[in-house]
Scaffold this motif. Structure first.
Motif, PDB file in Angstrom:
ATOM      1  N   PRO A  77       0.820  -1.213   0.000  1.00  0.00           N
ATOM      2  CA  PRO A  77       0.000   0.000   0.000  1.00  0.00           C
ATOM      3  C   PRO A  77       0.855   1.264   0.000  1.00  0.00           C
ATOM      4  O   PRO A  77       1.931   1.308   0.607  1.00  0.00           O
ATOM      5  N   LEU A  78       0.359   2.299  -0.681  1.00  0.00           N
ATOM      6  CA  LEU A  78       1.072   3.566  -0.839  1.00  0.00           C
ATOM      7  C   LEU A  78       0.216   4.718  -0.321  1.00  0.00           C
ATOM      8  O   LEU A  78      -1.015   4.649  -0.325  1.00  0.00           O
ATOM      9  N   ASP A  79       0.887   5.791   0.092  1.00  0.00           N
ATOM     10  CA  ASP A  79       0.138   6.979   0.488  1.00  0.00           C
ATOM     11  C   ASP A  79      -0.169   7.842  -0.739  1.00  0.00           C
ATOM     12  O   ASP A  79       0.104   7.446  -1.872  1.00  0.00           O
ATOM     13  N   GLU A  80      -0.714   9.043  -0.501  1.00  0.00           N
ATOM     14  CA  GLU A  80      -1.135   9.910  -1.609  1.00  0.00           C
ATOM     15  C   GLU A  80       0.024  10.332  -2.496  1.00  0.00           C
ATOM     16  O   GLU A  80      -0.170  10.677  -3.668  1.00  0.00           O
ATOM     17  N   GLN A  81       1.228  10.319  -1.968  1.00  0.00           N
ATOM     18  CA  GLN A  81       2.407  10.723  -2.729  1.00  0.00           C
ATOM     19  C   GLN A  81       3.145   9.541  -3.351  1.00  0.00           C
ATOM     20  O   GLN A  81       4.206   9.707  -3.955  1.00  0.00           O
ATOM     21  N   GLY A  82       2.586   8.339  -3.212  1.00  0.00           N
ATOM     22  CA  GLY A  82       3.220   7.157  -3.782  1.00  0.00           C
ATOM     23  C   GLY A  82       4.329   6.582  -2.919  1.00  0.00           C
ATOM     24  O   GLY A  82       5.091   5.724  -3.381  1.00  0.00           O
ATOM     25  N   ILE A  83       4.435   7.049  -1.669  1.00  0.00           N
ATOM     26  CA  ILE A  83       5.448   6.526  -0.741  1.00  0.00           C
ATOM     27  C   ILE A  83       4.880   5.303  -0.026  1.00  0.00           C
ATOM     28  O   ILE A  83       3.699   5.275   0.337  1.00  0.00           O
ATOM     29  N   ILE A  84       5.718   4.327   0.198  1.00  0.00           N
ATOM     30  CA  ILE A  84       5.276   3.103   0.854  1.00  0.00           C
ATOM     31  C   ILE A  84       4.734   3.390   2.255  1.00  0.00           C
ATOM     32  O   ILE A  84       5.304   4.179   3.012  1.00  0.00           O
ATOM     33  N   ILE A  85       3.585   2.775   2.586  1.00  0.00           N
ATOM     34  CA  ILE A  85       3.034   2.846   3.944  1.00  0.00           C
ATOM     35  C   ILE A  85       3.676   1.718   4.743  1.00  0.00           C
ATOM     36  O   ILE A  85       3.532   0.544   4.385  1.00  0.00           O
ATOM     37  N   PRO A  86       4.388   2.042   5.811  1.00  0.00           N
ATOM     38  CA  PRO A  86       5.247   1.032   6.441  1.00  0.00           C
ATOM     39  C   PRO A  86       4.540  -0.074   7.204  1.00  0.00           C
ATOM     40  O   PRO A  86       5.083  -1.172   7.302  1.00  0.00           O
ATOM     41  N   ALA A  87       3.343   0.154   7.746  1.00  0.00           N
ATOM     42  CA  ALA A  87       2.756  -0.794   8.701  1.00  0.00           C
ATOM     43  C   ALA A  87       2.645  -2.213   8.137  1.00  0.00           C
ATOM     44  O   ALA A  87       3.152  -3.174   8.739  1.00  0.00           O
ATOM     45  N   SER A  88       2.005  -2.351   6.970  1.00  0.00           N
ATOM     46  CA  SER A  88       1.814  -3.693   6.408  1.00  0.00           C
ATOM     47  C   SER A  88       3.140  -4.319   6.006  1.00  0.00           C
ATOM     48  O   SER A  88       3.377  -5.513   6.237  1.00  0.00           O
ATOM     49  N   ARG A  89       4.002  -3.519   5.399  1.00  0.00           N
ATOM     50  CA  ARG A  89       5.310  -4.038   4.985  1.00  0.00           C
ATOM     51  C   ARG A  89       6.120  -4.492   6.194  1.00  0.00           C
ATOM     52  O   ARG A  89       6.753  -5.557   6.178  1.00  0.00           O
ATOM     53  N   ASP A  90       6.101  -3.703   7.275  1.00  0.00           N
ATOM     54  CA  ASP A  90       6.878  -4.049   8.460  1.00  0.00           C
ATOM     55  C   ASP A  90       6.371  -5.336   9.111  1.00  0.00           C
ATOM     56  O   ASP A  90       7.158  -6.135   9.639  1.00  0.00           O
ATOM     57  N   ASP A  91       5.044  -5.533   9.065  1.00  0.00           N
ATOM     58  CA  ASP A  91       4.488  -6.784   9.592  1.00  0.00           C
ATOM     59  C   ASP A  91       5.007  -7.959   8.772  1.00  0.00           C
ATOM     60  O   ASP A  91       5.352  -9.011   9.308  1.00  0.00           O
ATOM     61  N   PHE A  92       5.074  -7.754   7.467  1.00  0.00           N
ATOM     62  CA  PHE A  92       5.598  -8.799   6.585  1.00  0.00           C
ATOM     63  C   PHE A  92       7.066  -9.073   6.901  1.00  0.00           C
ATOM     64  O   PHE A  92       7.501 -10.227   6.931  1.00  0.00           O
ATOM     65  N   ILE A  93       7.837  -8.009   7.153  1.00  0.00           N
ATOM     66  CA  ILE A  93       9.255  -8.167   7.497  1.00  0.00           C
ATOM     67  C   ILE A  93       9.403  -8.983   8.779  1.00  0.00           C
ATOM     68  O   ILE A  93      10.295  -9.831   8.901  1.00  0.00           O
TER      69      ILE A  93
END
Length: 350
Positions: A77-93
């Motif tokens: 998932p990305l924010d309005e500026q196309g930057i990665i939203i960390p929460a989901s990615r960090d859970d995956f990590i």
């Protein structure tokens, strides 16, 4: 000291493995490892977001072993500026870190079960999956699938034209992924002129993941113009032609074709064709005139306000397109219909 793992790139390094990343959203194309790393480090926006996500095909492999590579399909998932939203990615990590710990105790394990437990996982459609496997097989210097030989034989017209239903999708994908091999481009260029509709549509769909030469692109362009000149042109076929040459470096001819399509009242209100332009030809929208023409056509469609908001919200997240969309919003030459769409957009934002 334990290795600190904050990103997918870190995880791959911890495995002493190699990484290759593909965008699986708008078209199937490779992201450089540097692009992916700066994106993961919040330094740059994702270059080609789709529906506020980065749709990724990730290949992890080991040069010195015969182990099967890992393949992940993740939508971040990305924010309005196309930057990665960390929460989901960090859970995956975190799940990956547990997998590493499991590997310490079970060295032979290459566990992919974390994908089935993750909300980030997705399954590409059949055509995209076939194209992906064809690309990585070619990249890893593996043989094409068993479907390749029948497919290339059929495209060379060595079989009956109506025998296409015996040709596997994976075989056609293998041919398209090897455009520069063994005169494949010439074979495809010739076959597009006689293929029945169903296999032609499959070949065109697979070509959207490749970089066809200018020569092949111009052949596709000629076929598209012939179709456009019909008394009742087929917008589905026109959309397929356009997607097939969307990755070509022949940008000027493609943009001329888009302009012709948008000027044709028989097809410029067709949602499938409009979607092909917006989803596959985003680079061509880095052009104020073409971008303006596209959204004028959208504004004239039935339910134009709703369709306008959907396409605007999707395309404004692409860094290269955003300035030209802003120019459309500010234009004083827009039609009443487009002005109404813009008004609905901003009322919704408020």
């Amino acid at each position: 000291m334990d290795t600190v793992i904050n990103t997918i790139t870190d995880f791959v390094k911890s495995l002493d493995a190699e990484l290759r990343v593909f965008d699986m959203g708008r078209r199937l194309y490779r992201l450089s490892n540097k692009q992916f790393q700066t994106f993961e480090n919040f330094e740059t926006p994702y270059p080609t977001p789709l529906q506020r996500h980065a749709w990724l095909g990730i290949l992890i492999w080991w040069k010195e072993t015969k182990e099967e590579p890992l393949i992940w399909f993740l939508k971040l998932p990305l924010d309005e500026q196309g930057i990665i939203i960390p929460a989901s990615r960090d859970d995956f990590i975190q799940r990956l870190m547990k997998a590493i710990q499991n590997r310490v105790h079970n060295p032979e394990t290459r566990d992919q079960s974390i994908l089935s437990e993750s909300e980030l996982a997705f399954t590409p459609n059949q055509e995209r999956m076939a194209a992906f496997h064809a690309k990585i097989s070619h990249f890893l210097n593996k043989n094409a699938s068993s479907f390749y030989e029948p497919a290339i034989s059929y495209l060379k017209k060595e079989q009956e034209v109506d025998s296409w239903d015996t040709i596997g999708l994976q075989g056609l994908a293998d041919v398209c992924a090897r455009l520069e091999d063994m005169n494949h481009e010439e074979v495809i260029k010739s076959s597009l002129k006689w293929l029945p509709e169903t296999p032609k549509m499959l070949v065109l769909t697979l070509l959207e993941n490749e970089i066809p030469s200018t020569d092949l692109s111009l052949t596709i362009l000629d076929l598209a113009r012939q179709e456009l000149a019909q008394s009742t042109p087929n917008p589905t076929l026109l959309a397929a032609y356009l997607r097939a040459m969307s990755g070509s470096k022949a940008a000027t001819p493609r943009q001329e074709l888009i302009i012709e399509m948008l000027a044709n009242d028989q097809v410029n209100n067709n949602l499938e064709l409009i979607s092909a332009i917006a989803s596959r030809c985003w680079k061509d929208l880095e052009n104020e005139s073409l971008c303006f023409q596209l959204f004028e056509c959208i504004a004239q469609m039935d339910s134009g306000e709703y369709i306008f908001i959907q396409f605007y919200s999707d395309l404004v997240a692409i860094p290269g397109v955003r300035p030209w969309l802003m120019a459309v919003i500010r234009s004083t030459e827009r039609s009443e219909a487009l002005s109404k769409c813009i008004g609905v957009l901003f009322n919704g934002i408020k």
